[in-house]
Motif scaffolding. Structure first.
Motif, PDB file in Angstrom:
ATOM      1  N   ARG A   1      57.720  97.766  91.511  1.00 12.75           N
ATOM      2  CA  ARG A   1      58.131  98.149  90.154  1.00 12.75           C
ATOM      3  C   ARG A   1      56.942  98.020  89.192  1.00 12.75           C
ATOM      4  O   ARG A   1      56.715  98.867  88.336  1.00 12.75           O
ATOM      5  CB  ARG A   1      59.310  97.295  89.707  1.00 12.75           C
ATOM      6  CG  ARG A   1      60.577  97.615  90.501  1.00 12.75           C
ATOM      7  CD  ARG A   1      61.813  97.041  89.873  1.00 12.75           C
ATOM      8  NE  ARG A   1      62.181  95.741  90.352  1.00 12.75           N
ATOM      9  CZ  ARG A   1      63.111  95.488  91.280  1.00 12.75           C
ATOM     10  NH1 ARG A   1      63.766  96.494  91.837  1.00 12.75           N
ATOM     11  NH2 ARG A   1      63.398  94.260  91.654  1.00 12.75           N
TER      12      ARG A   1
ATOM     13  N   PHE B   1      68.170 106.681  91.540  1.00 10.23           N
ATOM     14  CA  PHE B   1      69.030 105.698  92.219  1.00 10.23           C
ATOM     15  C   PHE B   1      68.741 104.332  91.590  1.00 10.23           C
ATOM     16  O   PHE B   1      68.138 103.458  92.210  1.00 10.23           O
ATOM     17  CB  PHE B   1      68.733 105.705  93.723  1.00 10.23           C
ATOM     18  CG  PHE B   1      68.747 107.098  94.303  1.00 10.23           C
ATOM     19  CD1 PHE B   1      69.952 107.762  94.494  1.00 10.23           C
ATOM     20  CD2 PHE B   1      67.569 107.764  94.611  1.00 10.23           C
ATOM     21  CE1 PHE B   1      69.982 109.062  94.998  1.00 10.23           C
ATOM     22  CE2 PHE B   1      67.576 109.058  95.118  1.00 10.23           C
ATOM     23  CZ  PHE B   1      68.789 109.712  95.315  1.00 10.23           C
TER      24      PHE B   1
ATOM     25  N   ASP C   1      72.929 106.111  88.285  1.00  9.49           N
ATOM     26  CA  ASP C   1      73.496 105.542  89.510  1.00  9.49           C
ATOM     27  C   ASP C   1      74.940 106.012  89.669  1.00  9.49           C
ATOM     28  O   ASP C   1      75.643 106.249  88.699  1.00  9.49           O
ATOM     29  CB  ASP C   1      73.434 104.011  89.532  1.00  9.49           C
ATOM     30  CG  ASP C   1      73.468 103.483  90.962  1.00  9.49           C
ATOM     31  OD1 ASP C   1      72.397 103.097  91.484  1.00  9.49           O
ATOM     32  OD2 ASP C   1      74.564 103.501  91.585  1.00  9.49           O
ATOM     33  N   LEU C   2      75.347 106.128  90.924  1.00 14.47           N
ATOM     34  CA  LEU C   2      76.693 106.600  91.263  1.00 14.47           C
ATOM     35  C   LEU C   2      77.727 105.481  91.106  1.00 14.47           C
ATOM     36  O   LEU C   2      78.911 105.746  90.870  1.00 14.47           O
ATOM     37  CB  LEU C   2      76.656 107.058  92.736  1.00 14.47           C
ATOM     38  CG  LEU C   2      77.742 107.947  93.290  1.00 14.47           C
ATOM     39  CD1 LEU C   2      77.909 109.215  92.481  1.00 14.47           C
ATOM     40  CD2 LEU C   2      77.402 108.300  94.755  1.00 14.47           C
TER      41      LEU C   2
ATOM     42  N   ASP D   1      76.441 111.377  90.126  1.00 16.17           N
ATOM     43  CA  ASP D   1      75.644 111.785  91.282  1.00 16.17           C
ATOM     44  C   ASP D   1      74.331 112.377  90.752  1.00 16.17           C
ATOM     45  O   ASP D   1      74.342 113.395  90.059  1.00 16.17           O
ATOM     46  CB  ASP D   1      76.440 112.824  92.076  1.00 16.17           C
ATOM     47  CG  ASP D   1      75.665 113.352  93.266  1.00 16.17           C
ATOM     48  OD1 ASP D   1      74.441 113.083  93.366  1.00 16.17           O
ATOM     49  OD2 ASP D   1      76.270 114.052  94.091  1.00 16.17           O
ATOM     50  N   SER D   2      73.236 111.742  91.099  1.00 17.98           N
ATOM     51  CA  SER D   2      71.972 112.149  90.486  1.00 17.98           C
ATOM     52  C   SER D   2      71.605 113.592  90.814  1.00 17.98           C
ATOM     53  O   SER D   2      70.942 114.258  90.014  1.00 17.98           O
ATOM     54  CB  SER D   2      70.845 111.200  90.880  1.00 17.98           C
ATOM     55  OG  SER D   2      70.708 111.170  92.261  1.00 17.98           O
TER      56      SER D   2
ATOM     57  N   ASN E   1      64.520 105.480  94.838  1.00 16.70           N
ATOM     58  CA  ASN E   1      64.609 104.243  95.616  1.00 16.70           C
ATOM     59  C   ASN E   1      65.952 104.188  96.360  1.00 16.70           C
ATOM     60  O   ASN E   1      66.863 103.464  95.998  1.00 16.70           O
ATOM     61  CB  ASN E   1      64.432 103.034  94.668  1.00 16.70           C
ATOM     62  CG  ASN E   1      64.547 101.721  95.406  1.00 16.70           C
ATOM     63  OD1 ASN E   1      65.260 100.813  94.996  1.00 16.70           O
ATOM     64  ND2 ASN E   1      63.867 101.615  96.521  1.00 16.70           N
TER      65      ASN E   1
HETATM   66  C1  LIG Z   1      68.584 100.871  97.038  1.00 14.57           C
HETATM   67  S1  LIG Z   1      69.645 100.968  95.652  1.00 14.57           S
HETATM   68  C2  LIG Z   1      68.539 101.132  94.291  1.00 14.57           C
HETATM   69  C3  LIG Z   1      68.221  99.864  93.616  1.00 14.57           C
HETATM   70  C4  LIG Z   1      67.302  99.892  92.455  1.00 14.57           C
HETATM   71  N1  LIG Z   1      66.387 101.007  92.420  1.00 14.57           N
HETATM   72  C5  LIG Z   1      66.521  98.584  92.411  1.00 14.57           C
HETATM   73  O1  LIG Z   1      65.299  98.604  92.315  1.00 14.57           O
HETATM   74  O2  LIG Z   1      67.154  97.521  92.454  1.00 14.57           O
HETATM   75  C6  LIG Z   1      70.272 102.590  95.775  1.00 14.57           C
HETATM   76  C7  LIG Z   1      71.251 102.941  94.675  1.00 14.57           C
HETATM   77  O3  LIG Z   1      71.544 104.323  94.759  1.00 14.57           O
HETATM   78  C8  LIG Z   1      72.890 104.532  94.349  1.00 14.57           C
HETATM   79  N2  LIG Z   1      73.271 105.870  94.820  1.00 14.57           N
HETATM   80  C9  LIG Z   1      73.583 106.276  96.073  1.00 14.57           C
HETATM   81  N3  LIG Z   1      73.805 107.604  96.092  1.00 14.57           N
HETATM   82  C10 LIG Z   1      73.616 108.055  94.824  1.00 14.57           C
HETATM   83  C11 LIG Z   1      73.696 109.338  94.205  1.00 14.57           C
HETATM   84  N4  LIG Z   1      74.013 110.438  94.904  1.00 14.57           N
HETATM   85  N5  LIG Z   1      73.435 109.421  92.883  1.00 14.57           N
HETATM   86  C12 LIG Z   1      73.098 108.328  92.157  1.00 14.57           C
HETATM   87  N6  LIG Z   1      73.024 107.082  92.693  1.00 14.57           N
HETATM   88  C13 LIG Z   1      73.276 106.958  94.010  1.00 14.57           C
HETATM   89  C14 LIG Z   1      73.625 103.347  94.921  1.00 14.57           C
HETATM   90  O4  LIG Z   1      74.813 103.078  94.218  1.00 14.57           O
HETATM   91  C15 LIG Z   1      72.582 102.221  94.757  1.00 14.57           C
HETATM   92  O5  LIG Z   1      72.796 101.495  93.576  1.00 14.57           O
END
Ligand SMILES: C[S@@+](CC[C@H](N)C(=O)[O-])C[C@H]1O[C@@H](n2cnc3c(N)ncnc32)[C@H](O)[C@@H]1O
Length: 339
Positions: free
Chosen positions: A173, A190, A213-214, A240-241, A257
């Motif tokens: 980060r 994400f 985030d979803l 949904d991103s 991420n």
């Molecule tokens: C590995 S985590 C990311 C954590 C964050 N970047 C961090 O540094 O702590 C992945 C995240 O992606 C989200 N996610 C999964 N599919 C997604 C989508 N289609 N759109 C948005 N977010 C999504 C999950 O809910 C989760 O919080």
């Protein structure tokens, strides 16, 4: 009995830090919660406007610093005790092999004794589902798994049982934040509780950060982190991103991420990036598959009419004996500058 100040839970942590800085925290006694108040042992008659009082606080043992020596685990199983665990804010999260589960309470108590500032210990049952939420069981200490984590001069509220959070990404980060130029538009596809956005907002001067985030649970934490850190340039978006991103301005920087499958979303990111933009994509894979993955990624995107080049690859951490997490810094093909 020990001398302590009785402070409302909300303002307790800054006071504890101030006491620590001024050498007035009594390290020989343990902090204790009493209803909505926290009793902080002090070496002064008053502090921060609070008069000291006498209270029954547990003595803090200092002799042993390795929890494994206090865990009560039989000699024959001691080698199975993990040498590392995560500390998120004031909670510790550890994985234990099945053989050690009968001893989990003693192991948790041992960790509370040796890890200064840890309030509760949770057994890690692994991450599950698309939200990557951790299955946690409290084995020692007080309170829930909601906590405030400090990283790179920021404070981040999180609860690993409701939202994904990884304290081990702090260096990554900080690296991404160091690349941000003034006025950038940044999309974190994400975001979780928005730690990337929070560190960036604190250490750089972007025009706008969209943290998506979803998981609906993320919204409360993202908003709280924006508030706690006095951030004005970040927007928290639940959705949904791949859909949300279509309605956003083109970005100078996109963070992906989602290490289990980020590449599945790379086409959306390439379409949303400015020609001069950079995408930071995190992906876990077999170390031996790295070259094939890179080649395949470029040809998959090309088949969708999307040019790209990988300008930098870095191994971030080991994931298993044969797998690692990598970050790929990617630029659309038309771009000609590199970082
Ligand atoms: C590995 S985590 C990311 C954590 C964050 N970047 C961090 O540094 O702590 C992945 C995240 O992606 C989200 N996610 C999964 N599919 C997604 C989508 N289609 N759109 C948005 N977010 C999504 C999950 O809910 C989760 O919080």
């Amino acid at each position: 009995m020990a001398r302590c100040i009785r402070v409302p839970k909300k303002g307790a942590e800054p006071l504890r830090e101030a006491l620590m800085e001024q050498g007035l925290l009594d390290l020989d006694h343990r902090i204790r919660r009493d209803g909505d108040f926290i009793l902080i042992p002090v070496l002064a008659d008053s502090f921060g406007g609070y008069e000291a009082e006498e209270a029954d606080l547990e003595v803090q043992e200092h002799g042993e610093t390795d929890y494994r020596n206090l865990s009560g685990v039989p000699e024959g199983l001691r080698d199975l005790l993990p040498s590392s665990f995560d500390v998120v804010g004031d909670i510790a999260i550890m994985k234990l092999p099945d053989e050690l589960l009968p001893y989990k309470a003693g192991i948790g108590e041992a960790l509370l004794k040796t890890e200064h500032g840890v309030r509760a210990v949770f057994l890690d049952g692994g991450v599950k589902g698309e939200f990557r939420i951790r299955d946690l069981e409290k084995i020692a200490g007080e309170g829930t798994s909601e906590t405030v984590h400090r990283e790179c001069g920021t404070r981040m509220m999180t609860d690993p049982s409701k939202v994904y959070f990884n304290p081990r990404l702090a260096t990554e980060r900080a690296r991404v934040a160091s690349l941000v130029r003034d006025g950038e538009v940044i999309i974190d596809m994400f975001a979780g509780v928005a730690p990337f956005g929070t560190v960036i907002a604190r250490h750089a001067h972007p025009a706008k950060i969209y943290s998506i985030d979803l998981n609906p649970e993320c919204e409360r934490f993202m908003r709280e982190n924006i508030r706690m850190n006095g951030i004005t340039c970040m927007e928290a978006i639940i959705g949904d991103s791949t859909q949300v991103i279509k309605g956003l301005p083109k970005a100078d920087r996109i963070i992906m991420n989602l290490p289990q499958m980020a590449d599945r979303f790379l086409d959306s990111a390439l379409r949303a990036a400015k020609p001069s933009g950079t995408i930071h994509m995190h992906r876990v894979m077999e170390r031996s598959a790295l070259e094939d993955f890179e080649r395949d990624l470029v040809s998959r995107m090309a088949s969708e009419g999307l040019g790209m080049r990988i300008v930098r690859v870095q191994e971030l951490k080991t994931y298993s004996p044969t797998m690692s997490v990598y970050v790929f810094d990617i630029m659309p093909e038309a771009a000609d500058s590199s970082e």
